[in-house]
Design an enzyme around this catalytic site. Structure first.
Site, PDB file in Angstrom:
ATOM      1  N   SER A   1       0.855  -1.026  -0.053  1.00  8.76           N
ATOM      2  CA  SER A   1      -0.094  -0.062  -0.216  1.00  8.76           C
ATOM      3  C   SER A   1       0.856   1.160   0.048  1.00  8.76           C
ATOM      4  O   SER A   1       0.413   2.456  -0.002  1.00  8.76           O
ATOM      5  CB  SER A   1      -1.099  -0.224   1.416  1.00  8.76           C
ATOM      6  OG  SER A   1      -0.433  -0.253   2.455  1.00  8.76           O
TER       7      SER A   1
ATOM      8  N   GLU B   1     -18.356  22.841 -15.137  1.00 12.28           N
ATOM      9  CA  GLU B   1     -18.803  21.463 -15.815  1.00 12.28           C
ATOM     10  C   GLU B   1     -18.099  20.525 -15.166  1.00 12.28           C
ATOM     11  O   GLU B   1     -18.524  19.559 -14.536  1.00 12.28           O
ATOM     12  CB  GLU B   1     -18.670  21.662 -17.089  1.00 12.28           C
ATOM     13  CG  GLU B   1     -19.674  22.355 -18.175  1.00 12.28           C
ATOM     14  CD  GLU B   1     -19.183  22.352 -19.595  1.00 12.28           C
ATOM     15  OE1 GLU B   1     -18.533  21.474 -20.154  1.00 12.28           O
ATOM     16  OE2 GLU B   1     -19.361  23.461 -20.073  1.00 12.28           O
TER      17      GLU B   1
ATOM     18  N   LYS C   1     -15.979  30.468 -29.068  1.00 13.97           N
ATOM     19  CA  LYS C   1     -16.551  29.920 -27.896  1.00 13.97           C
ATOM     20  C   LYS C   1     -15.977  30.264 -26.393  1.00 13.97           C
ATOM     21  O   LYS C   1     -14.824  30.469 -26.504  1.00 13.97           O
ATOM     22  CB  LYS C   1     -16.413  28.223 -28.008  1.00 13.97           C
ATOM     23  CG  LYS C   1     -17.399  27.488 -28.972  1.00 13.97           C
ATOM     24  CD  LYS C   1     -18.824  27.515 -28.719  1.00 13.97           C
ATOM     25  CE  LYS C   1     -19.252  26.830 -27.257  1.00 13.97           C
ATOM     26  NZ  LYS C   1     -19.285  25.380 -27.654  1.00 13.97           N
TER      27      LYS C   1
HETATM   28  N1  ARG Z   1      -1.617  -1.016   5.153  1.00 10.27           N
HETATM   29  C1  ARG Z   1      -2.172  -1.837   6.148  1.00 10.27           C
HETATM   30  C2  ARG Z   1      -3.724  -0.839   6.080  1.00 10.27           C
HETATM   31  O1  ARG Z   1      -3.724  -0.046   5.372  1.00 10.27           O
HETATM   32  C3  ARG Z   1      -1.804  -1.511   7.493  1.00 10.27           C
HETATM   33  C4  ARG Z   1      -2.571  -2.680   8.352  1.00 10.27           C
HETATM   34  C5  ARG Z   1      -2.170  -3.916   8.138  1.00 10.27           C
HETATM   35  N2  ARG Z   1      -2.233  -4.812   9.163  1.00 10.27           N
HETATM   36  C6  ARG Z   1      -2.350  -6.020   9.329  1.00 10.27           C
HETATM   37  N3  ARG Z   1      -2.875  -6.757  10.148  1.00 10.27           N
HETATM   38  N4  ARG Z   1      -1.938  -6.565   7.845  1.00 10.27           N
HETATM   39  O2  ARG Z   1      -4.725  -1.215   6.451  1.00 10.27           O
END
Ligand code: ARG
Length: 475
Positions: free
Chosen positions: A22, A289, A282
């Protein structure tokens, strides 16, 4: 660097790492993660779970990281799974194994919930101020056009004449509810999940209330399982943001109509309009919009998160990682739209003559005739019938309401005397609607000044809360 390798015999497959990573979107939580790490450090220290020298070393390293993150000299690498693991890598680089001490009594589950709350509070407050800026721009224009009559519409048909200031100010009133919503969202959101650990709290005699206070929260969440599971604050924030988007969208629609050749009421400033690549004449209301169009993604983000939460078992499940991108996207979207929209509003000019000329057309004063008869003691249903007959006669004879003769009026209803023409003026119609909230210019002026007072109270509240939270940023 994974935070959880101990019981595994192999690293995750590449595809798994790619899916679960992430860091590409959660790195923006880094300043909040460092802040909550500092608060957690103090809690560990108070519980005497760290040697003072180690605690000081960790505090120093976290503060260095705060600066390096701000400068961009510490940044994630491809091997980092998420913001938490990236920052722990940074800590270990500085301190070696001592850096790992911070993980005691804390899990990424309470950590990420805390980080996201802090982020949301910070950004919702900022956004609230941008909404207030728009309200102020609207009210400046509204005041300018209090005495300018314009047709008011229902079903997109001329209904009754209104003060154009009244027409504009209504948008500031709608936005007022959005700022109010931010305030009551804030009251529910200002509780800290930190100390909930994975889900069950901690055996290490830590004090969640103390880290909550350090972070600027009003308190700690009273149930640790709820603390790591709750994303109501994300859904609620997304609703508020979607609602702001809808308000901008409805307002944008009016700007598009008003700027059309058919209406010709609004002249959008060149700096806030765009041209066409093929048609040199125009001038397009693209900001209005785009505001209208972006409401779609704001509603989509809300729907996405609500759907993700539906049926999700408590406590933490990885599904919850899907809470961030929609929230960030909605905040970013409005951060982009609001200043442009405010600029457009502040620089639009309205054509008083054209609006005034259109105000009485479409027999928009017919209600005045009915009200005149009611004042003469005629029951409204009968009065409405008679006023309808007046309109019918005008339509078939090609006359305006005030152009009918005394005889024509009297033939429709004996109580329609010649002085009925006195109420058949736009000015008279506006002035007579002095009921609370009505369109009489004096009443509109009052509405605007009351709203201004409330806006200034909200603005002070936002300034104070933002100051308090940013004061805690170094915590
Ligand atoms: N990247 C994870 C989230 O955004 C962090 C928490 C992950 N926790 C776990 N027990 N895998 O939710």
């Amino acid at each position: 660097m994974a935070l959880w390798g101990g019981r595994f015999t192999s690293n995750p497959a590449e595809a798994v790492f790619a899916l679960s990573r992430s860091i590409d979107f959660d790195w923006r939580l880094a300043p909040y993660d460092l802040r909550s790490s500092l608060a957690h450090l103090s809690v560990l220290e108070k519980a005497k779970l760290l040697q003072p020298t180690d605690a000081n070393a960790i505090r120093g390293a976290l503060k260095e990281l705060q600066e390096e993150v701000a400068l961009g000299t510490f940044a994630p690498i491809p091997e980092d799974e998420d913001v938490h693991s990236a920052l722990e890598r940074g800590l270990m680089l500085k301190l070696g194994s001592v850096g790992g001490a911070l993980r005691a009594g804390r899990s990424r589950n309470d950590q990420v919930a805390t980080d996201l709350r802090l982020y949301a509070i910070d950004h919702m407050l900022h956004l609230g101020q941008s909404v207030i800026d728009l309200q102020n721009a609207i009210l400046v224009k509204a005041s300018e056009y209090i005495d300018a009559p314009a047709p008011g519409f229902t079903h997109m048909q001329h209904a009754q004449p209104v003060s154009f200031g009244h027409e504009l100010a209504k948008h500031a009133h709608a936005l007022q509810r959005d700022v109010d919503r931010i305030q009551d969202w804030f009251a529910r959101t200002s509780l800290s999940p930190l100390g909930a650990g994975a889900l069950a709290g901690s055996s290490l005699s830590l004090d969640p209330l103390s880290s909550a206070t350090d972070l600027g929260f009003a308190g700690a969440i009273p149930n640790s399982i709820d603390a790591v599971s709750d994303r109501d604050f994300v859904a609620e924030a997304l609703f508020i943001l979607a609602m702001i988007g809808l308000h901008l969208s409805r307002m944008g629609e009016e700007w598009c109509l008003w700027a059309s050749t058919e209406f010709g009421w609004a002249k959008i400033d060149d700096a806030y309009a765009t041209g066409s690549s093929i048609m040199p004449q125009k001038k397009n209301p693209d900001i209005a919009e785009l505001a209208r169009g972006k409401a779609g993604r704001l509603v989509g983000n809300l729907t996405g998160v609500l759907t993700m939460l539906k049926g999700l078992p408590f406590a933490y499940n990885r599904d919850l990682q899907e809470d961030k991108e929609p929230l960030f996207d909605s905040l970013d979207t409005l951060d982009l739209v609001l200043p442009a929209f405010t600029g457009m509003v502040a620089t639009t000019h309205f054509n008083r003559e054209k609006m005034a000329a259109a105000a009485p057309t479409g027999f928009s004063l017919a209600t005045e005739i009915a009200d005149y008869l009611v004042r003469a003691g005629i029951p409204f249903a009968q009065a409405h019938e008679a006023a309808g007959a007046v309109v019918h006669l005008c339509e078939s004879t090609g006359k305006q309401l005030h152009e009918l003769s005394d005889g024509e009026f009297a033939a429709i209803h004996p109580s329609l005397k010649s002085d009925v023409r006195e109420v058949l003026t736009v000015d008279g119609a506006l002035k007579s609607r002095g009921t609370f909230g009505g369109t009489a210019p004096s009443e509109v002026a009052l509405q605007i000044s009351t709203l201004r007072g409330n806006i200034s109270i909200n603005s002070t509240w936002i300034t104070n809360e933002s100051k308090r939270f940013s004061g805690m940023m170094g915590a």
